[in-house]
Write an enzyme that holds these catalytic residues in place. Structure first.
Site, PDB file in Angstrom:
ATOM      1  N   SER A  98     -12.373   3.336  28.445  1.00 41.61           N
ATOM      2  CA  SER A  98     -12.113   2.060  27.785  1.00 41.61           C
ATOM      3  C   SER A  98     -12.649   0.935  28.660  1.00 41.61           C
ATOM      4  CB  SER A  98     -10.606   1.875  27.564  1.00 41.61           C
ATOM      5  OG  SER A  98     -10.339   0.498  27.382  1.00 41.61           O
TER       6      SER A  98
ATOM      7  N   ASP B 254       0.822  -1.232   0.000  1.00 46.15           N
ATOM      8  CA  ASP B 254       0.000   0.000   0.000  1.00 46.15           C
ATOM      9  C   ASP B 254       0.846   1.267   0.000  1.00 46.15           C
ATOM     10  OD1 ASP B 254       0.671  -0.392   2.717  1.00 46.15           O
ATOM     11  OD2 ASP B 254      -1.382  -0.100   3.470  1.00 46.15           O
TER      12      ASP B 254
ATOM     13  N   ASP C  18      -5.645  -0.437   5.798  1.00 44.05           N
ATOM     14  CA  ASP C  18      -6.459  -0.836   6.947  1.00 44.05           C
ATOM     15  C   ASP C  18      -7.669   0.082   7.128  1.00 44.05           C
ATOM     16  OD1 ASP C  18      -4.293  -2.445   7.108  1.00 44.05           O
ATOM     17  OD2 ASP C  18      -3.547  -1.663   9.012  1.00 44.05           O
TER      18      ASP C  18
ATOM     19  N   GLY D  28      -2.513  -8.393  13.794  1.00 41.93           N
ATOM     20  CA  GLY D  28      -2.396  -8.042  12.374  1.00 41.93           C
ATOM     21  C   GLY D  28      -3.750  -7.881  11.716  1.00 41.93           C
TER      22      GLY D  28
ATOM     23  N   SER E  91      -6.708  -3.594  14.554  1.00 38.66           N
ATOM     24  CA  SER E  91      -7.542  -3.070  15.634  1.00 38.66           C
ATOM     25  C   SER E  91      -7.397  -1.549  15.723  1.00 38.66           C
ATOM     26  CB  SER E  91      -7.173  -3.727  16.959  1.00 38.66           C
ATOM     27  OG  SER E  91      -5.785  -3.632  17.179  1.00 38.66           O
TER      28      SER E  91
HETATM   29  C1  GLA Z   1      -0.117  -2.641   8.455  1.00 41.55           C
HETATM   30  C2  GLA Z   1      -0.312  -1.244   7.908  1.00 41.55           C
HETATM   31  C3  GLA Z   1      -0.860  -1.279   6.486  1.00 41.55           C
HETATM   32  C4  GLA Z   1      -0.044  -2.198   5.598  1.00 41.55           C
HETATM   33  C5  GLA Z   1       0.180  -3.545   6.274  1.00 41.55           C
HETATM   34  C6  GLA Z   1       1.130  -4.421   5.479  1.00 41.55           C
HETATM   35  O1  GLA Z   1      -1.346  -3.286   8.613  1.00 41.55           O
HETATM   36  O2  GLA Z   1      -1.194  -0.501   8.725  1.00 41.55           O
HETATM   37  O3  GLA Z   1      -0.915   0.022   5.956  1.00 41.55           O
HETATM   38  O4  GLA Z   1       1.169  -1.591   5.227  1.00 41.55           O
HETATM   39  O5  GLA Z   1       0.707  -3.395   7.574  1.00 41.55           O
HETATM   40  O6  GLA Z   1       0.553  -4.777   4.282  1.00 41.55           O
END
Ligand code: GLA
Length: 384
Positions: free
Chosen positions: A71, A40, A174, A126, A129
């Site tokens: 929270s 990205d 994301d 990953g 969140s």
């Molecule tokens: C994280 C980052 C994204 C992207 C991924 C790897 O999730 O927030 O922008 O770079 O890593 O693909």
């Protein structure tokens, strides 16, 4: 009662208990990414989809210029003002503060509010969140304040929050997925032009399942070498007189091999390969060739592990187990340095794969990986 309803009720009840008023509820999801990792911020393609795990917030404008946030998961509260010098000390509150500041910087009025939030996107897995968190508040504030900011700009506000208030120089994948997610569809996004298209995720039709295996090795992109990876790519692009690595060929890269560090060469080589793999996957998907998709996923893992060096022993092991079990495709997903593998597995091999992964992983590391089945869901919305 489904999980969504339960979480909405939880934040709503807590809000009423603390603030004595009825709030509005908003939610924005985490994501998966089929392929196109670390592409990205290189202007390349990504292939994410929003999932049925999200952040929920109960929120109401409070007529002051202060934010009072609570929270639920951490049982912590934090109050802060909206000026640049009011940056809160709690790291989680910086995400909310950053969203407010980025809106203000773009000329949108932000007023004080009360909020209670919680979520079920596994942290450090990953699955974005943090993007879900930013997008929940960006979407909510835009709606409550009646600004009519479009979803793309809201995603950019989330990304700028990461850059300027949380220290992660992330790309747009994301936040885009969290804003644009659509039930049953993955999104192919061109991060150079921001053009996107929805692809139905028909794994069941072809007899496959997608499942995440969380190694439970916590990935923290803040302070991780994530930003270093991005810098490597930027150095190589600059050396080639380009804005992005997107579009460069292996020949072009090889021609400057002796002029750049071997590390930078390796990183860029991965990105060049990944661009090709995403295109191959698009074609394979449109032909229903999920075996090809899986093959590309393994190749991506190899690249992320050996060339980009963002994997770890636990994730490599999960991918090896997948291979042994005949799983069609498996790779680390997201930023790396821990978190999940994403696996494309034939229906008939699923049970054995899961059982084997649990047993072998637990034997070596003393705990089972968390099994996360995936439901592709809608993006940011107000919960009625
Ligand atoms: C994280 C980052 C994204 C992207 C991924 C790897 O999730 O927030 O922008 O770079 O890593 O693909």
């Amino acid at each position: 009662m489904n999980t969504q309803t339960t979480l909405s009720l939880l934040v709503s009840q807590k809000f009423i208990e603390i603030f004595g008023q009825t709030p509005a509820i908003y939610s924005s999801p985490g994501r998966i990414n089929l392929i196109g990792e670390h592409t990205d911020y290189n202007g390349g393609f990504v292939f994410p989809g929003a999932v049925d795990k999200a952040i929920f917030c109960a929120i109401r404008l409070n007529g002051t210029s202060r934010v009072n946030a609570y929270s639920l998961d951490m049982n912590e509260n934090c109050s802060f003002g909206l000026n640049e010098e009011d940056k809160p000390t709690h790291s989680w509150a910086c995400y909310i503060f950053g969203v407010c500041r980025e809106m203000i910087k773009r000329g949108y009025r932000v007023e004080g509010f009360d909020a209670v939030f919680c979520g079920n996107v596994p942290l450090g897995a990953g699955m974005s969140s943090s993007a879900a968190f930013e997008c929940t508040f960006a979407f909510a504030l835009n709606d409550l304040l009646g600004h009519n900011i479009d979803r793309l700009e809201l995603a950019l506000i989330g990304q700028a929050t990461e850059h300027n208030y949380c220290g992660v120089m992330c790309g747009i994948m994301d936040q885009f997925a969290s804003m644009f997610g659509k039930e049953g569809y993955l999104i192919r996004l061109d991060c150079r032009t921001m053009e996107y298209a929805y692809f139905p995720l028909d794994t069941e039709k072809y007899g496959y399942r997608l499942v995440l295996l969380n190694s439970c090795v916590k990935h923290e992109l803040v302070g991780s070498p994530y930003n270093e990876r991005r810098s490597s790519c930027e150095r190589v692009a600059k050396h080639l007189g380009r804005n992005f690595l997107r579009g460069i060929t292996l020949d072009e890269l090889d021609a400057i091999k002796n002029e750049i560090s071997s590390e930078d060469y390796q990183r860029a080589r991965y990105v060049v390969g990944e661009e090709q793999r995403v295109l191959t996957v698009c074609e394979a998907l449109s032909e229903g060739d999920l075996e090809k998709v899986g093959e590309m996923m393994y190749a991506t893992h190899e690249g992320l592990s050996k060339e980009y060096e963002v994997s770890c022993e636990e994730l490599d092991m999960l991918v090896d187990i997948a291979k042994e079990c005949g799983v069609s495709g498996s790779r680390i997903m997201g930023g790396g340095f821990g978190g999940c593998t994403i696996n494309l597995v034939k229906e008939e091999l699923y049970d054995n794969f899961i059982a084997t992964a649990i047993e072998k992983f637990a034997n070596r590391y003393g705990h089972a990986p968390e099994i996360i089945p995936i439901v592709i869901s809608d993006g940011a919305h107000r919960v009625e």
